[in-house]
Design a protein around this motif. Structure first.
Motif, PDB file in Angstrom:
ATOM      1  N   ALA A 162      -4.169  -4.004 -13.697  1.00  0.00           N
ATOM      2  CA  ALA A 162      -3.437  -4.345 -12.473  1.00  0.00           C
ATOM      3  C   ALA A 162      -2.667  -3.142 -11.945  1.00  0.00           C
ATOM      4  O   ALA A 162      -2.643  -2.882 -10.737  1.00  0.00           O
ATOM      5  CB  ALA A 162      -2.490  -5.510 -12.738  1.00  0.00           C
ATOM      6  N   ILE A 163      -2.028  -2.400 -12.850  1.00  0.00           N
ATOM      7  CA  ILE A 163      -1.272  -1.217 -12.427  1.00  0.00           C
ATOM      8  C   ILE A 163      -2.214  -0.167 -11.854  1.00  0.00           C
ATOM      9  O   ILE A 163      -1.929   0.455 -10.821  1.00  0.00           O
ATOM     10  CB  ILE A 163      -0.474  -0.652 -13.615  1.00  0.00           C
ATOM     11  N   GLY A 164      -3.352   0.042 -12.516  1.00  0.00           N
ATOM     12  CA  GLY A 164      -4.328   0.988 -11.999  1.00  0.00           C
ATOM     13  C   GLY A 164      -4.828   0.597 -10.624  1.00  0.00           C
ATOM     14  O   GLY A 164      -4.991   1.448  -9.734  1.00  0.00           O
ATOM     15  N   THR A 165      -5.054  -0.706 -10.434  1.00  0.00           N
ATOM     16  CA  THR A 165      -5.479  -1.193  -9.115  1.00  0.00           C
ATOM     17  C   THR A 165      -4.398  -0.947  -8.082  1.00  0.00           C
ATOM     18  O   THR A 165      -4.684  -0.551  -6.947  1.00  0.00           O
ATOM     19  CB  THR A 165      -5.804  -2.695  -9.192  1.00  0.00           C
ATOM     20  N   GLY A 166      -3.140  -1.177  -8.459  1.00  0.00           N
ATOM     21  CA  GLY A 166      -2.037  -0.931  -7.538  1.00  0.00           C
ATOM     22  C   GLY A 166      -1.948   0.527  -7.125  1.00  0.00           C
ATOM     23  O   GLY A 166      -1.706   0.848  -5.954  1.00  0.00           O
ATOM     24  N   LEU A 167      -2.160   1.429  -8.079  1.00  0.00           N
ATOM     25  CA  LEU A 167      -2.126   2.859  -7.759  1.00  0.00           C
ATOM     26  C   LEU A 167      -3.268   3.244  -6.822  1.00  0.00           C
ATOM     27  O   LEU A 167      -3.071   4.015  -5.867  1.00  0.00           O
ATOM     28  CB  LEU A 167      -2.198   3.677  -9.050  1.00  0.00           C
ATOM     29  N   LEU A 168      -4.460   2.719  -7.089  1.00  0.00           N
ATOM     30  CA  LEU A 168      -5.598   3.019  -6.210  1.00  0.00           C
ATOM     31  C   LEU A 168      -5.360   2.475  -4.804  1.00  0.00           C
ATOM     32  O   LEU A 168      -5.671   3.144  -3.801  1.00  0.00           O
ATOM     33  CB  LEU A 168      -6.880   2.427  -6.802  1.00  0.00           C
ATOM     34  N   LEU A 169      -4.798   1.271  -4.714  1.00  0.00           N
ATOM     35  CA  LEU A 169      -4.505   0.698  -3.397  1.00  0.00           C
ATOM     36  C   LEU A 169      -3.430   1.502  -2.677  1.00  0.00           C
ATOM     37  O   LEU A 169      -3.461   1.630  -1.443  1.00  0.00           O
ATOM     38  CB  LEU A 169      -4.068  -0.760  -3.549  1.00  0.00           C
ATOM     39  N   THR A 170      -2.469   2.040  -3.427  1.00  0.00           N
ATOM     40  CA  THR A 170      -1.450   2.892  -2.811  1.00  0.00           C
ATOM     41  C   THR A 170      -2.095   4.085  -2.126  1.00  0.00           C
ATOM     42  O   THR A 170      -1.773   4.421  -0.977  1.00  0.00           O
ATOM     43  CB  THR A 170      -0.450   3.386  -3.873  1.00  0.00           C
ATOM     44  N   VAL A 171      -3.026   4.723  -2.815  1.00  0.00           N
ATOM     45  CA  VAL A 171      -3.719   5.882  -2.250  1.00  0.00           C
ATOM     46  C   VAL A 171      -4.585   5.459  -1.063  1.00  0.00           C
ATOM     47  O   VAL A 171      -4.574   6.103   0.001  1.00  0.00           O
ATOM     48  CB  VAL A 171      -4.576   6.582  -3.320  1.00  0.00           C
ATOM     49  N   LEU A 172      -5.339   4.370  -1.226  1.00  0.00           N
ATOM     50  CA  LEU A 172      -6.245   3.922  -0.167  1.00  0.00           C
ATOM     51  C   LEU A 172      -5.478   3.503   1.082  1.00  0.00           C
ATOM     52  O   LEU A 172      -5.792   3.943   2.201  1.00  0.00           O
ATOM     53  CB  LEU A 172      -7.100   2.752  -0.677  1.00  0.00           C
ATOM     54  N   LEU A 173      -4.481   2.639   0.920  1.00  0.00           N
ATOM     55  CA  LEU A 173      -3.717   2.173   2.075  1.00  0.00           C
ATOM     56  C   LEU A 173      -2.911   3.310   2.694  1.00  0.00           C
ATOM     57  O   LEU A 173      -2.743   3.373   3.919  1.00  0.00           O
ATOM     58  CB  LEU A 173      -2.796   1.028   1.663  1.00  0.00           C
ATOM     59  N   GLY A 174      -2.395   4.213   1.855  1.00  0.00           N
ATOM     60  CA  GLY A 174      -1.694   5.373   2.382  1.00  0.00           C
ATOM     61  C   GLY A 174      -2.610   6.234   3.225  1.00  0.00           C
ATOM     62  O   GLY A 174      -2.222   6.731   4.288  1.00  0.00           O
ATOM     63  N   HIS A 175      -3.846   6.432   2.756  1.00  0.00           N
ATOM     64  CA  HIS A 175      -4.822   7.228   3.515  1.00  0.00           C
ATOM     65  C   HIS A 175      -5.183   6.542   4.837  1.00  0.00           C
ATOM     66  O   HIS A 175      -5.220   7.187   5.896  1.00  0.00           O
ATOM     67  CB  HIS A 175      -6.077   7.434   2.673  1.00  0.00           C
ATOM     68  N   LEU A 176      -5.459   5.235   4.781  1.00  0.00           N
ATOM     69  CA  LEU A 176      -5.802   4.515   6.009  1.00  0.00           C
ATOM     70  C   LEU A 176      -4.644   4.539   7.000  1.00  0.00           C
ATOM     71  O   LEU A 176      -4.855   4.716   8.212  1.00  0.00           O
ATOM     72  CB  LEU A 176      -6.181   3.071   5.669  1.00  0.00           C
ATOM     73  N   SER A 177      -3.430   4.350   6.505  1.00  0.00           N
ATOM     74  CA  SER A 177      -2.265   4.391   7.395  1.00  0.00           C
ATOM     75  C   SER A 177      -2.113   5.768   8.029  1.00  0.00           C
ATOM     76  O   SER A 177      -1.801   5.886   9.218  1.00  0.00           O
ATOM     77  CB  SER A 177      -1.003   4.019   6.607  1.00  0.00           C
ATOM     78  N   TYR A 178      -2.355   6.808   7.243  1.00  0.00           N
ATOM     79  CA  TYR A 178      -2.247   8.175   7.780  1.00  0.00           C
ATOM     80  C   TYR A 178      -3.298   8.425   8.847  1.00  0.00           C
ATOM     81  O   TYR A 178      -2.987   8.943   9.925  1.00  0.00           O
ATOM     82  CB  TYR A 178      -2.395   9.177   6.636  1.00  0.00           C
ATOM     83  N   GLU A 179      -4.539   8.059   8.546  1.00  0.00           N
ATOM     84  CA  GLU A 179      -5.631   8.343   9.479  1.00  0.00           C
ATOM     85  C   GLU A 179      -5.561   7.475  10.733  1.00  0.00           C
ATOM     86  O   GLU A 179      -5.733   7.971  11.854  1.00  0.00           O
ATOM     87  CB  GLU A 179      -6.983   8.131   8.785  1.00  0.00           C
ATOM     88  N   LEU A 180      -5.321   6.183  10.547  1.00  0.00           N
ATOM     89  CA  LEU A 180      -5.405   5.252  11.677  1.00  0.00           C
ATOM     90  C   LEU A 180      -4.106   5.128  12.460  1.00  0.00           C
ATOM     91  O   LEU A 180      -4.131   4.886  13.674  1.00  0.00           O
ATOM     92  CB  LEU A 180      -5.830   3.866  11.176  1.00  0.00           C
ATOM     93  N   VAL A 181      -2.964   5.271  11.770  1.00  0.00           N
ATOM     94  CA  VAL A 181      -1.683   5.053  12.443  1.00  0.00           C
ATOM     95  C   VAL A 181      -0.959   6.371  12.696  1.00  0.00           C
ATOM     96  O   VAL A 181      -0.661   6.710  13.845  1.00  0.00           O
ATOM     97  CB  VAL A 181      -0.785   4.107  11.611  1.00  0.00           C
TER      98      VAL A 181
END
Length: 668
Positions: free
Chosen positions: A318-337
């Motif tokens: 679960a923690i590993g998934t949370g870290l991966l989602l942090t990177v993924l959502l952070g990247h999407l937010s940076y690129e799209l927003v």
């Protein structure tokens, strides 16, 4: 800050951002070795002060002081374009998901948090309501926005102060002295308040401004890096070493104490070095993370909160998934927003850009206000969930704000107007069980006295380490002075969460160093050593026996602690269609409370203190369940609510009449 925002993009600053966000994210996800990762926020503060001061100083030197309104408008629009869009999207997504996935009460609270975050006052809100390092912090979806609020408040004040100084003394030296005076005052205030009111020192701008001012001083003082390559390297390596030292070793401190100087000085050193081609700050992965650090910071904390609601405790997967989602959502937010959404805003003139940003804020503020005013529209939530959440509100409403010596109350608190019939003495657990004691009295014409102070065990000379300003020692002096003044036939019932003081917190999520006692006396113990246990036992027994010279004394065995917030955790599970059982086994209870029982038994043997045991009324077949017949017995993780407390009324009745078999028959 994007590359166009400053004169000459600094690769080292992006690398510093990466260091900071990695530290904060790994700290919040409880990755071993990053106990001091919270210092990443301090690094961000110094960077912000450096960039903002440099932007303002260069603008003033280029003539912005001649048109102050235009300059301020341009400055604030630039900051708003940087901060608001990604924050607005985060709040919108959380509110939308919250409608379907979290209880109405929590949705209402989330809406209020979103509104305070958009207005950049969330630091004040959380200062009033919670602690950053408390176990309850991990249920607050937008707690991390406190730092954005502090930064924005600094952004609002700084240009006005620099403009005012520039009008009188148009020079960098004058602005530098202004910052030095401001920073010195802020640092002094911080060092004072961190000992008296650590929550105030942590959350509020006056005690945090010195960190941003430190960066501002570098911007004004060190316009060029040292000429020597060796000097620059020493500054960079030394600065990053101080930051790393803080991240790896600064866990479980009262923050920001003097130790905050270490990461701040480290960041200052790296900024002064201005190394643009160092692998320590200009490595490609670090540049990539640094560019996305703001969005990663925004998204990581809601993921931490979600994990703590979904898992007990969160697994490695679960923690590993949370870290991966942090990177993924952070990247999407940076690129799209941060990138694509910024482009049309950057192409607009100031007036339409301002209107667009205000409209975006209103898209959050208006629905959030409606949700908050209507308590999250509980009708769209199943009744079972609302009923479970109601258990958290099923708490005593009598004698509100009657902690001794607080709220101007120096005379104690009495329920009823007759002759005193009982004194309930202790901490918040005594407050939670007070009505059950009061209802056990056979004579309704006698009053019940409540002498309580949250976080303060019934031990003379005790201090709460995390918040010395609570005045536990003053409270106990008051108790011992007033005990002889009450008629000697009045029993005293001592109720405390003693395992908290003996062993520390047992919540699944906490930021407390369990090896260090959270209370102290004349001698402060740095470990829960045999000497500590002997000292606290001796003092606990001595206090109970001193009271027993004037009154019959009853000590209540500790109430089982459930490690998670019972009604909220179960309500969230119900919203997700999950079944969850919350309980404490007798084996776990016995291990946790062994030293407490030993001390209570010693008081009983030494001076006749009587022991009241709630376990027969709360536990059955070796298990203490948090729920009985579908109703939570707890208002949080360790306090019984009124429904749970009433189960102990027969136990308290034995104080006022001889015990009988009927009393035990009332148990579970």
């Amino acid at each position: 800050m994007d590359k166009s925002s400053v004169a000459g993009f600094r690769n080292d600053i992006n690398g510093l951002r990466a260091w900071a966000v990695i530290a904060v994210v790994l700290y919040h996800f409880k990755i071993s070795g990053f106990d001091g990762g919270f210092v990443g926020v301090d690094v961000f503060f110094v960077i912000s002060g450096f960039l903002m001061t440099g932007i303002i100083a260069r603008a003033l030197e280029n003539g912005a002081g001649a048109t102050p309104i235009a300059f301020l408008w341009k400055f604030f629009i630039a900051r708003a374009k940087r901060i608001w869009p990604a924050l607005i999207v985060l709040c919108a997504v959380l509110l939308l998901l919250g409608w379907f996935l979290i209880p109405a009460k929590d949705l209402s609270i989330l809406a209020e948090q979103a509104r305070s975050a958009i207005f950049f006052v969330s630091n004040v809100k959380f200062w009033r309501e919670t602690g950053y390092f408390s176990a309850g912090a991990h249920t607050i979806w937008l707690l991390h926005t406190w730092s954005l609020s502090v930064e924005w408040q600094f952004y609002v004040i700084l240009p006005f102060m620099m403009l005012a100084i520039w009008k009188i003394f148009p020079s960098r030296r004058a602005m530098l002295w202004m910052l030095i005076v401001l920073g010195s005052a802020s640092l002094a205030l911080c060092m004072i308040w961190v000992l008296k009111k650590p929550g105030t020192a942590f959350f509020l701008l006056p005690t945090r401004a010195w960190e941003m001012v430190a960066g501002g001083v570098v911007a004004l003082l060190a316009q060029r890096p040292p000429a020597s390559v060796g000097a620059r390297r020493v500054l960079e390596w030394g600065g990053l070493g101080l930051i790393a030292l803080s991240i790896l070793t600064f866990g479980h401190l009262i923050w920001p104490g003097w130790q905050a100087l270490v990461p701040v000085i480290g960041t200052v050193m790296v900024l002064m070095a201005a190394q643009q081609n160092s692998m320590l700050t200009n490595w490609a992965p670090l540049r990539w993370i640094g560019a996305r650090s703001y969005s990663m910071y925004l998204w990581h904390w809601p993921l931490v909160v979600a994990l703590n609601f979904l898992a007990e405790p969160p697994s490695t997967l679960a923690i590993g998934t949370g870290l991966l989602l942090t990177v993924l959502l952070g990247h999407l937010s940076y690129e799209l927003v941060e990138t694509r959404l910024r482009q049309p805003l950057d192409g607009m003139k100031r007036t339409p850009a301002s209107a667009a940003l205000v409209a975006g804020c209103l898209l959050i503020v208006l629905p959030a206000t409606v949700l908050n005013v209507n308590a999250g529209f509980p009708r769209h939530i199943p009744d079972a969930v609302n009923n479970m959440l109601a258990a958290a509100e099923d708490t005593s409403k009598v004698l509100k704000d009657c902690d001794i010596l607080n709220h101007g109350n120096d005379n104690g608190c009495a329920l009823g107007t007759g002759t005193p019939g009982v004194i309930v003495l202790g901490d918040s657990h005594a407050k939670a069980l007070f009505e059950a004691v009061q209802q056990a009295q056979p004579e309704s014409q006698r009053s019940s006295l409540r002498w309580t102070m949250e976080g303060c065990p019934t031990i003379e000379g005790v201090q709460n380490v995390s918040n010395p300003s609570m005045g536990c020692d003053k409270f106990m002096r008051w108790v011992m002075q007033n005990i002889p003044l009450v008629p000697s036939d009045v029993p005293v019932v001592i109720i405390n969460r003693m395992a908290l003081y003996m062993e520390g917190s047992n919540e699944l999520v906490h930021d407390e160093d369990l090896t260090r006692p959270n209370i102290s006396f004349e001698k402060r113990f740095n470990a829960r050593s045999p000497e500590f246990y002997a000292d606290i036992t001796q003092r606990m027994v001595a206090t109970a026996c001193a009271i027993s010279k004037y009154h019959p004394v009853y000590m209540v065995r500790p109430v089982p602690e459930m490690r998670v917030d019972v009604p909220n955790t179960l309500a969230h599970s119900m919203m997700l269609g999950k079944q969850r059982k919350i309980e404490m086994t007798m084996d776990e209870y016995t291990r946790r409370n062994a030293m407490v029982w030993k001390a209570q038994d010693l008081a009983s043997a030494r001076c006749g203190v009587k022991i009241l045991d709630p376990l027969p009324y709360l536990c059955v077949n070796g298990v203490c369940n948090a729920v009985n017949e579908g109703r939570s017995l707890y208002s949080d993780d360790d306090h019984l609510n009124l429904h749970g407390a009433r189960r102990l009324t027969p136990m308290f009745q034995t104080i006022f009449r001889p015990a009988s078999p009927h009393d035990t028959a009332q148990a579970l």
